[in-house]
Design a protein around this motif. Sequence first.
Motif, short mmCIF file in Angstrom:
data_model
loop_
_atom_site.label_atom_id
_atom_site.label_comp_id
_atom_site.label_asym_id
_atom_site.label_seq_id
_atom_site.Cartn_x
_atom_site.Cartn_y
_atom_site.Cartn_z
N ASP A 574 0.79 -1.13 0.07
CA ASP A 574 -0.10 0.08 0.16
C ASP A 574 0.86 1.23 0.14
OD1 ASP A 574 -2.17 -1.27 -0.21
OD2 ASP A 574 -2.83 -1.21 1.93
N GLU A 576 3.85 1.41 -1.36
CA GLU A 576 4.27 2.00 -2.70
C GLU A 576 3.53 2.24 -3.55
OE1 GLU A 576 5.88 -2.11 -3.59
OE2 GLU A 576 7.89 -1.64 -2.57
N HIS A 577 2.15 1.63 -3.32
CA HIS A 577 1.00 2.37 -4.13
C HIS A 577 0.92 3.74 -4.01
CE1 HIS A 577 -2.21 2.08 -6.95
NE2 HIS A 577 -2.99 2.56 -5.72
N ARG A 578 0.77 4.04 -2.74
CA ARG A 578 0.54 5.48 -2.21
C ARG A 578 1.68 6.48 -3.06
NH1 ARG A 578 0.05 4.54 3.35
NH2 ARG A 578 -1.42 2.93 3.05
N LYS A 580 3.32 5.94 -5.62
CA LYS A 580 3.15 6.06 -7.02
C LYS A 580 2.29 7.20 -7.21
CE LYS A 580 4.26 1.77 -8.97
NZ LYS A 580 3.69 0.35 -9.41
#
Lengths: 611, 721
Positions: A574, A576-578, A580
């Motif tokens: 999560d 990492e996704h944030r 991005k």
Amino acid sequence: METAPKPGSDVPPKKDRPQAKRKKPRRYWEEETTPTAAGASPGRPRKQKNREPRPQKSKSAPIQKKPRFSRKPQVLKKPQEWKSPGPQRSLSGAQDPFAGPAPVPVEVVRKFRRIDKSKKLPPSKSKAQSRLEAAEAEEEEISVKAARSELLLAEEPGFLEGEDGEDTARIRQADIVEAVDIASAAKHFDLNLRQFGPYRLNYSRTGRHLALGGRRGHVAALDWVTKKLMCEINVMEAVRDIRFLHSEALLAVAQNRWLHIYDNQGIELHCVRRCDRITRLEFLPFHFLLATASETGFLTYLDVSVGKIVAALNARAGRLDVMTQNPYNAVVHLGHSNGTVSLWSPAMKEPLAKILCHRGGVRAVAVDPTGTHMATSGLDHQLKIFDLRGTFQPLSARTLPQGAGHLAFSQRGLLAAGLGDVVNIWAGSGAASGPSLERPYLTHRLAGHVHGLQFCPFEDVLGVGHSGGVTSMLVPGAAEPNFDGLESNPYRSRKQRQEWEVKALLEKVPAELICLDPRALAEVDVVSLEQEKKERIERLGYDPEAKAPFQPKPKQKGRSSTASLVKRKKKVMDEEHRDKVRQSLKQQQQQKQEKAKPTGARPSALDRFVR
Amino acid sequence: MSGSRAAESLLALSQQEELEDLPKDDSLSSSEDEGDSDGERKHQKLLEAISSLDGKNRQKLAERSEASLKVSEFNVSSEGSGEKLVLSDLLKPIKTSSSVAAVKKQLTRVKSKKTVELPLHREEIERARTPLEQEIFNLLHKNKQPVTDPLLTPVEKASLKAMSLEEAKMRRAELQRARALQSYYEARARREKKIKSKKYHKVLKKGKAKQALKDFEKLRKVNPAAALEELEKLEKARMMERMSLKHQNSGKWAKSKAIMARYDLEARQAMQEQLARNKELTQKIQRASESEEEEEGAGEEGEPLVPDVVNEVQAKVNGPNPWMFRNQSSDATEPEIQEDPDEGAEPAGHEASESEDEEGPVAEEDILLKEFEERRSLRQKSGLSGPVGSPETKDSSSQEVLSELRALAQKLNKENHRSGRQEVSAARTGTILEVQRDEPAEEQEEPLLLQRPERAQTLDELEKLGREGCLQNKELPRAAVEGQRLKTNPNNHLGAIPKEKKRKEQMIDLQNLLTTKSPSVKSLAVPTTVEELEDEEERDQRQMIKEAFAGDDVIRDFLKEKREAVEASKPKDVDLTLPGWGEWGGVGLKPSAKKRRRFLIKTPEGPPRKDKNLPNVILSEQRNIHAAAHQVRVLPYPFTHHQQFERTIQTPIGSTWNTQRAFQKLTAPKVVTKPGHIIKPITAEDVGYRSSSRSDLSVVQRNPKRLSIRHKKQLKQNSVD
């Protein structure tokens, strides 16, 4: 890599360099030079003649740059070696007013910089970062060293300067000869050789020797400074072009049928039958290649060190009789009858570039020693200067009353053009900027039509071959005043020449390295790098350089249960996704801002109705 | 049927020569008469007759009603048995014997062979059944054509009888002469045919052609209908030729010649001739009725009327060059063009030179020169009215360059948006008017320029032109590209319209080029020596040369070359369609668009070309693989991107590029050993291991006394290193 270094400017004569001494001498030059520079400043002492051709070899020539040093005391702070260690006490107790190493002006250093720091690099690991830093520091140090040794370039170019309103082009050769010293005046001479037709000529790389080739077979080589004749023969055949090979000991002559090579005694060494009906010759000194353009439309490269033909390229444009080389990257320029100039390298079967220059055929091409400008003249009577740094666009153009049949660049960027029996010379504001075609710097009328033009290296002399013989003109400010004693020394002895020859042969550049941008050779071959990477991934079945997926560390006391492991994994994912998302948002905002900027004007309330 | 037979018989009777045929008929009728006695038999006969009425002659088997000694084998019937009687059955004895078997076999063999068909009865032949036959029969017999004895007809016989002996002799002599003449003629023809001289045949053909032409002319005057027929014949010959393709290079002879043609000049000529002939033969011939109006105008137009033989001769005059045929058709348009030389001087010149082919190259040059003179005088006239002096010429030259570049721009535009082309062409006429209004002087100066296909075609181009003009009027110095851009920007406020700017952004590179390529604006500041040279004559010559080179379109050629280069460097799509797979295939059938779309593998577009925005440059996109072999192709360890590594190798280390000290420092080895210095093998301690370093140290520590000074020194040095 650079195949053609700027002689003298980058490289100081190494032999002449004083050995580095432990103890630094006291420097009083800063105070001293200002009065001397003022005393010998251009044209002031001789008031009766305002135009003063400054012969560049005069030993008392002042160094104009010195005052600039004091004017701009901006000193590099970084290198710790010459960081001033504070006021030092000597035995006598006197304080050194100029402690530490001499300051180096930033401007001069910038001239020698190789790394462009303005370019952003992708983020690197600490190890790579340290390497990068080391390389940058090294480069800076080296450039400072080079800047410091500029001091040793004792000679300085000078130009003719007219009184206000006076046109330098109106100054005749006779006036110049009258004004200069005897040694320089002796460099102006006329050879009346009416018998054997229009002459082609070539100076050797050191500028000491001159080879003449008359259309009707007259071939001669001489030490033109002392006027000592080395050889004189008649080859009993039409001579199209003549050129010295790497040294003055060898001479290539393009005769009616084949290419012949003579030595400085006039003895025929070789008859190269694979090069036939040659019209023009060019010698690439760092590659030991003799480029020949033939009537049959072939451009042939002959390696004179091994005697092999490296490449024979068909230009597919009919008869070739306009050829020149780019001294910066050893690319050969050919002019064609359809108004194009094509650029060739022996490694490629097709031209590297083709430039449409003129509406009529191209009559002459010349490239300046820095490889930035190309001058072309065509049958449409235009003379154009092109930028060779990637864009190949015309910078300036001018219509001449008669088209220029021959063009030549001097070492310092002066452009000479032979228009019928007149030679025009244009000068620029500096070597870096091309010649401005607004008004000519010098003109001279000759006894016959011009057939060959070349500036003598390291001498302010322009050699002109014409139908009435050969003329050596004085052109103040044409040549590089400082020569590199190791590279091309006009005063070298026979032994030195032999020594140099061996070294040059050892440093021979392979022919296939000739390309438009020689600096590209210092780059990584990205295509094959990617290819190899791809193949490796294919071979292994996975990408070894890819970032490994997050694996939670095992923890004790029951915290390493499956559920918690998954939770932790998910947390990282999560995060990492944030990241991005944040990045993409930032990008979008930036784009929006860029879009919003150019509108500029104040937003109006009525804008909402604009569709 | 019987009626006709009767008529036949009547006719036959009338001929005495054929009496012998009759008796058979008689016997038949007599046999019929015999059976009249019985009523019952009569009845039978009647039935027979009725049945025979259907036209088929049936052989009725006679019924044996009374016993007799003579039993004809032909009258044996097998009525009672109900099956067909076979001959072999008759031969069968009651008791089988071996001797009969052989005979039986023979018989079957004979039977298996086909019976020989006898020639039909003469009467049967001569019987004329259909009306046509009858007519023919009548004719034959009227003329008394000999049927059996074909030597002489009765009429001839009669005439022979009528002729006297001398007459007969004379006639015979006459016949003999005729025969001899014919043989002579044939022999001569054969001889002539054998003559190998080409010239002879050529002359002969020519003569024939002339004759034919003459005849035809005569015929046309005398009998136009016949002439028309002749023409029709020609047309038919043409059609035949087109159908047969006889003179195409596909025949055996032509193929052999084609092989020879590489080495043999004559064979080549022959081939060309044949092709020319094919061309002629397949050319459409104008109908006489259509061409009649034109006949008064031009004599040449009558040519197609003549037979093809004549055409052939004509073709030889023109040479086998098919282009020469065009000449005739273009002749009609020529006078129009020559009426207004201002508008289309160039094309007219072309045509004139083409038509006056025979005069040779000298004449062509003359014409060209004359044209140049004319144009120059025209220009000078206009020059008088306009601004005089060097700026004017300068302007013209700059205009020319501008027009070139405009052409370039237009070409590029065309490539970019082809769709807008029609609109442009529609607007074309309007734009020309605009040009005239804007700069009338210049327009008059260069009629040629405007005549070119690459003139200002769009309105925005015109605007640009206008801007150029104002720039020139201001006489802004143009030196470098960068400077130019800066200068044009402040200039923009004259027509500061945001829309315009937008358009400018679109075409920025071209605009850029436009400004840079124009020559420096300042007037010629030529030094004395050159000024002396430059007089009127010189200028004239210059103009002449410029005009001479205006013709060959270097720019278009270059653009074409560039387009080809771009096409060649584009990655090709892979087409995997198999024609005829899953659908009908064959010559002229293409796989469907849907299928092609499905099996077309599109290669991804490569990076944009380096010369995309440089209209006057073609840069080779090929990679120099020889140089690439010398390049680094593996990224060394700590670097993750090639740019990082490149930065570390950017500084050259050779002595050519560095000062001596710098060179020495750059190339200094990492470890320097003095000569004579002992280098000990590597130990774990050197590498940095602590655990295994004990062994070496322990030795030293155990007996430190034994260490000499020298050893101590070494140890110290080691630790320092």
